[in-house]
Scaffold this active site. Structure first.
Site, PDB file in Angstrom:
ATOM      1  N   GLY A   1       0.806  -1.216   0.000  1.00 56.09           N
ATOM      2  CA  GLY A   1       0.000   0.000   0.000  1.00 56.09           C
ATOM      3  C   GLY A   1       0.836   1.261   0.000  1.00 56.09           C
ATOM      4  O   GLY A   1       0.498   2.234   0.666  1.00 56.09           O
ATOM      5  N   CYS A   2       1.890   1.274  -0.761  1.00 57.26           N
ATOM      6  CA  CYS A   2       2.881   2.349  -0.756  1.00 57.26           C
ATOM      7  C   CYS A   2       2.884   3.058  -2.110  1.00 57.26           C
ATOM      8  O   CYS A   2       2.535   2.472  -3.135  1.00 57.26           O
ATOM      9  CB  CYS A   2       4.255   1.723  -0.472  1.00 57.26           C
ATOM     10  SG  CYS A   2       5.653   2.838  -0.515  1.00 57.26           S
TER      11      CYS A   2
END
Length: 182
Positions: free
Chosen positions: A35-36
């Site tokens: 989730g970066c």
């Protein structure tokens, strides 16, 4: 024998995998997160793996949730995310810490071999990272710690840690460096 081959990591099932299994290969060791802002780097990592695996490249993907909580899922959820979104073929190993009291001994060694040398000034995320890290620790740049997700270490066929790429590195530069070792 190179010291790196003395280290082991856990696969997603918790079974120990010796890095000695990769003797004679080029390893690209990367701490990842699903989730970066750098998560799209899975695509060029997979492309490199497909292009160079038969020539001796191994991608060692170690998910890490230490940076902004950006890898919150289980090992199985991370694997599912990677295969569904990026069609990854390389293995994701057990989610692990890369800094601090519980860091993998492998990362203690990697950081001792290649220190932080700065972010790519051309990457638009560099000022954001520098500002955030500088507020948390004004001396962050002088420390070898992993700064964020998708820091990459390159290990040559002889087991030498030859390069550290920060997450802001141009993935074309990473690929060229890796290709030159194969």
């Amino acid at each position: 024998m190179s010291k790196i081959y003395e280290y082991a990591i856990l696969d997603s099932d918790g079974k120990e995998v010796s890095l000695g299994n990769f003797k004679g290969k080029v390893m690209l060791i990367v701490n990842t997160a699903t989730g970066c802002g750098f998560t799209p780097q899975y695509a060029p990592l997979e492309a490199m793996y497909e292009k160079y695996h038969d020539k001796g490249l191994e991608v060692i993907d170690i998910p890490c949730n230490q940076f902004g909580g950006q890898a919150p899922g289980s090992d199985e959820e991370i694997h599912t995310f990677c295969t569904l979104n990026y069609d990854t073929k390389f293995e994701q190993y057990k989610k692990s810490d890369v800094n601090g009291a519980k860091e993998l001994p492998l990362y203690t060694y990697l950081k001792s071999q290649k220190k932080f040398e700065g972010f790519n000034p051309e990457n638009k995320l560099t000022p954001i990272l520098e500002d955030m890290l500088g507020k948390a620790d004004p001396d962050y740049a002088s420390k070898p710690d992993i700064k964020w997700n998708f820091t990459k270490f390159v290990v040559d066929r002889d087991g030498n840690v030859v390069k550290r790429f920060e997450p802001t590195a141009d993935m074309n530069d990473v690929e060229k460096f890796v290709a030159d070792l194969l």
